[in-house]
Scaffold this motif. Structure first.
Motif, PDB file in Angstrom:
ATOM      1  N   PRO A 136      -3.736  -3.121   4.979  1.00  0.00           N
ATOM      2  CA  PRO A 136      -4.901  -3.044   4.383  1.00  0.00           C
ATOM      3  C   PRO A 136      -4.647  -2.754   3.000  1.00  0.00           C
ATOM      4  N   ILE A 137      -5.489  -3.372   1.987  1.00  0.00           N
ATOM      5  CA  ILE A 137      -5.515  -3.242   0.335  1.00  0.00           C
ATOM      6  C   ILE A 137      -6.135  -1.822   0.366  1.00  0.00           C
ATOM      7  N   ASN A 138      -5.478  -1.094  -0.825  1.00  0.00           N
ATOM      8  CA  ASN A 138      -6.132   0.081  -1.326  1.00  0.00           C
ATOM      9  C   ASN A 138      -6.928  -0.157  -2.471  1.00  0.00           C
TER      10      ASN A 138
ATOM     11  N   MET B 174      -4.069  -2.072  -6.080  1.00  0.00           N
ATOM     12  CA  MET B 174      -4.862  -3.397  -6.551  1.00  0.00           C
ATOM     13  C   MET B 174      -5.994  -3.218  -7.159  1.00  0.00           C
ATOM     14  N   ILE B 175      -5.879  -2.930  -8.598  1.00  0.00           N
ATOM     15  CA  ILE B 175      -6.790  -2.798  -9.626  1.00  0.00           C
ATOM     16  C   ILE B 175      -7.641  -4.284  -9.714  1.00  0.00           C
ATOM     17  N   VAL B 176      -7.053  -5.362  -9.720  1.00  0.00           N
ATOM     18  CA  VAL B 176      -7.463  -6.606 -10.071  1.00  0.00           C
ATOM     19  C   VAL B 176      -8.375  -7.003  -8.704  1.00  0.00           C
ATOM     20  N   ASP B 177      -9.366  -7.671  -8.592  1.00  0.00           N
ATOM     21  CA  ASP B 177      -9.973  -8.333  -7.299  1.00  0.00           C
ATOM     22  C   ASP B 177      -9.205  -9.334  -6.911  1.00  0.00           C
ATOM     23  N   PRO B 178      -8.486  -9.279  -5.812  1.00  0.00           N
ATOM     24  CA  PRO B 178      -7.557 -10.550  -5.654  1.00  0.00           C
ATOM     25  C   PRO B 178      -8.165 -11.730  -5.261  1.00  0.00           C
ATOM     26  N   SER B 179      -9.633 -11.781  -4.885  1.00  0.00           N
ATOM     27  CA  SER B 179     -10.418 -12.958  -4.929  1.00  0.00           C
ATOM     28  C   SER B 179     -10.237 -13.699  -6.284  1.00  0.00           C
ATOM     29  N   LEU B 180     -10.058 -12.931  -7.277  1.00  0.00           N
ATOM     30  CA  LEU B 180     -10.129 -13.752  -8.906  1.00  0.00           C
ATOM     31  C   LEU B 180      -8.654 -14.019  -9.212  1.00  0.00           C
TER      32      LEU B 180
ATOM     33  N   ARG C 149       0.733  -1.266   0.002  1.00  0.00           N
ATOM     34  CA  ARG C 149      -0.070   0.036  -0.142  1.00  0.00           C
ATOM     35  C   ARG C 149       0.743   1.226   0.135  1.00  0.00           C
ATOM     36  N   ILE C 150       0.359   2.432  -0.601  1.00  0.00           N
ATOM     37  CA  ILE C 150       1.045   3.653  -0.343  1.00  0.00           C
ATOM     38  C   ILE C 150       0.846   4.028   0.840  1.00  0.00           C
ATOM     39  N   GLN C 151       1.736   4.453   1.612  1.00  0.00           N
ATOM     40  CA  GLN C 151       1.672   4.693   2.994  1.00  0.00           C
ATOM     41  C   GLN C 151       1.518   6.236   3.151  1.00  0.00           C
ATOM     42  N   ARG C 152       0.420   6.742   3.002  1.00  0.00           N
ATOM     43  CA  ARG C 152       0.201   8.245   2.852  1.00  0.00           C
ATOM     44  C   ARG C 152       0.492   8.621   4.273  1.00  0.00           C
ATOM     45  N   GLU C 153      -0.018   8.112   5.355  1.00  0.00           N
ATOM     46  CA  GLU C 153       0.253   8.445   6.433  1.00  0.00           C
ATOM     47  C   GLU C 153       1.676   8.947   6.911  1.00  0.00           C
ATOM     48  N   ARG C 154       2.609   8.388   6.195  1.00  0.00           N
ATOM     49  CA  ARG C 154       3.943   8.560   6.595  1.00  0.00           C
ATOM     50  C   ARG C 154       4.710   9.584   5.729  1.00  0.00           C
ATOM     51  N   MET C 155       3.892  10.327   4.760  1.00  0.00           N
ATOM     52  CA  MET C 155       4.498  11.150   3.761  1.00  0.00           C
ATOM     53  C   MET C 155       3.828  12.474   3.640  1.00  0.00           C
ATOM     54  N   ASP C 156       4.388  13.665   3.255  1.00  0.00           N
ATOM     55  CA  ASP C 156       3.554  14.715   3.068  1.00  0.00           C
ATOM     56  C   ASP C 156       3.038  14.742   1.654  1.00  0.00           C
ATOM     57  N   SER C 157       2.209  15.704   1.412  1.00  0.00           N
ATOM     58  CA  SER C 157       1.404  15.413   0.027  1.00  0.00           C
ATOM     59  C   SER C 157       2.281  15.829  -1.199  1.00  0.00           C
ATOM     60  N   ALA C 158       3.515  16.770  -0.855  1.00  0.00           N
ATOM     61  CA  ALA C 158       4.400  16.865  -1.803  1.00  0.00           C
ATOM     62  C   ALA C 158       4.988  15.514  -2.312  1.00  0.00           C
ATOM     63  N   GLN C 159       5.101  14.663  -1.452  1.00  0.00           N
ATOM     64  CA  GLN C 159       5.887  13.067  -1.723  1.00  0.00           C
ATOM     65  C   GLN C 159       4.739  12.367  -2.636  1.00  0.00           C
TER      66      GLN C 159
ATOM     67  N   ARG D  95      -2.889   8.221 -11.048  1.00  0.00           N
ATOM     68  CA  ARG D  95      -3.116   7.816 -12.423  1.00  0.00           C
ATOM     69  C   ARG D  95      -1.469   7.184 -13.020  1.00  0.00           C
ATOM     70  N   GLU D  96      -0.622   7.946 -12.622  1.00  0.00           N
ATOM     71  CA  GLU D  96       0.477   7.608 -13.215  1.00  0.00           C
ATOM     72  C   GLU D  96       1.184   6.517 -12.621  1.00  0.00           C
ATOM     73  N   TYR D  97       1.194   6.353 -11.408  1.00  0.00           N
ATOM     74  CA  TYR D  97       1.556   5.081 -10.331  1.00  0.00           C
ATOM     75  C   TYR D  97       1.137   4.018 -10.674  1.00  0.00           C
ATOM     76  N   SER D  98      -0.315   4.134 -10.907  1.00  0.00           N
ATOM     77  CA  SER D  98      -1.219   2.928 -11.191  1.00  0.00           C
ATOM     78  C   SER D  98      -0.907   2.367 -12.576  1.00  0.00           C
ATOM     79  N   SER D  99      -0.484   3.212 -13.250  1.00  0.00           N
ATOM     80  CA  SER D  99      -0.205   2.699 -14.903  1.00  0.00           C
ATOM     81  C   SER D  99       1.058   1.756 -14.792  1.00  0.00           C
ATOM     82  N   LEU D 100       2.023   2.194 -13.786  1.00  0.00           N
ATOM     83  CA  LEU D 100       3.335   1.321 -13.829  1.00  0.00           C
ATOM     84  C   LEU D 100       3.349   0.125 -12.943  1.00  0.00           C
ATOM     85  N   PHE D 101       2.664   0.383 -11.723  1.00  0.00           N
ATOM     86  CA  PHE D 101       2.838  -0.361 -10.360  1.00  0.00           C
ATOM     87  C   PHE D 101       1.794  -1.214 -10.111  1.00  0.00           C
TER      88      PHE D 101
END
Ligand code: CP
Length: 316
Positions: free
Chosen positions: A264-266, A271-277, A222-232, A237-243
């Motif tokens: 927890p999964i975001n 995770m764009i695929v449903d992991p149960s599939l 997961r991207i741990q937003r709680e451990r970074m500031d918004s500038a980071q 969209r770019e992240y999901s396209s590659l990772f």
């Protein structure tokens, strides 16, 4: 071993031994009444200063199944809100007769500091970016048991994908996986890698497409937003396209390859695929295995001699 603060507290033999003990705990957990008296009379305090679903409930379930008493402390409903310090909180709980503290804290090093304030065992349940040792152990357990290679991950390649920089899970996993012989490839944008990987014993890849069809394990973070500031924060969209793991990428995984995620999964981000599939998904199995691993850790720290105490407990 008095405390478990980091996977680095464990020798490789210790790791293998905890995984083997978790097999025994899994056998207890499969019973109609999954409870043994191995830690009767012991008290485990679950002390979480950060949110948790899996780790907290897993440790509390593990302690209960070994018949320990469980004290549950939640910072948000405690006297921390009236200004009580971490030290006073720990000393207060210690005075109630605690044998082991399970600690989660946003500050790296908090569990280590707590060892100075109590005679009880201290188990790190996640501290800042630093370590999450029982997650590393349960992940190694899940991988080795699925591949039926009990003491080794030799010849296996694990891709750890996403926000490595802010991830205590990645740090614990990399240490355990590499010591068990796995090759680890970190798949992340530069902003999500530590400034130096010297001594980590890993390689890197620039996109999930570069590795998805050759690795044995795809470990999503997961991207741990709680451990970074918004500038980071990168563009999602770019992240999901590659990772992100999409249905198309999941379909390219090898037939035997496993999909893991610490939760927890975001959904819709990494995770764009449903992991149960995804046939190789073992994400819920990780949760189940977490109880056996935490029983093994609690027993190792508090239970004394395994050959007598655990077998007495099992047969009682
Ligand atoms: N894997 C993990 O640490 O999950 P929780 O934050 O829900 O405990």
């Amino acid at each position: 071993m008095k405390h478990l603060l980091s996977t680095r507290d464990l020798s490789t033999e210790d790791i293998v031994s905890i995984l083997a003990m978790a097999d025994h705990m899994a056998e207890i957990n499969a019973r109609a009444v999954p409870k043994v008296p191995a830690l009767r009379g012991r008290t485990v305090a679950s002390v979480f200063f950060e949110d948790s679903t899996r780790t907290r409930l897993s440790f509390e379930t593990a302690a209960t199944r070994l018949s320990a008493e469980v004290l549950t402390f939640t910072a948000s409903s405690s006297s921390v809100n009236k200004g009580e310090s971490l030290r006073d909180t720990i000393e207060t709980l210690s005075a109630m007769g605690v044998d082991a503290f399970v600690i989660r804290h946003k500050s790296s090093g908090a569990p280590q500091q707590i060892t100075q304030w109590t005679d009880a065992a201290v188990i790190n349940a996640g501290d800042g970016w630093h370590q999450h040792p029982t997650q590393g152990l349960l992940d190694a357990y899940t991988i080795t048991r699925n591949f039926n290679e009990l003491n080794s991950m030799k010849g296996r390649t694990v891709a750890i994908v996403g926000d490595i920089k802010h991830s205590r899970v990645a740090r614990s996993d990399i240490d355990v996986f590499t010591r068990l012989g796995a090759k680890v490839v970190l798949v992340a944008p530069g902003a999500f890698l530590p400034s130096s990987l010297e001594g980590w014993g890993v390689t890197t890849a620039d996109s999930l497409d570069d590795v998805i069809d050759v690795v044995d394990v795809v470990y999503m973070l997961r991207i741990q937003r709680e451990r970074m500031d918004s500038a980071q924060m990168p563009s999602l969209r770019e992240y999901s396209s590659l990772f992100a793991l999409t249905p198309e990428r999941a379909a390219r995984m090898q037939n035997h390859a496993l999909l893991l995620h610490p939760g927890p999964i975001n959904r819709g981000v990494e995770m764009i695929v449903d992991p149960s599939l995804v046939p190789g998904s073992r994400i819920l199995q990780q949760v189940t295995n977490g109880i056996s691993i935490r029983m093994a850790v609690l027993f190792s720290l508090l239970g004394g001699d395994a050959t007598t105490t655990l077998s007495n407990g099992v047969e009682a």
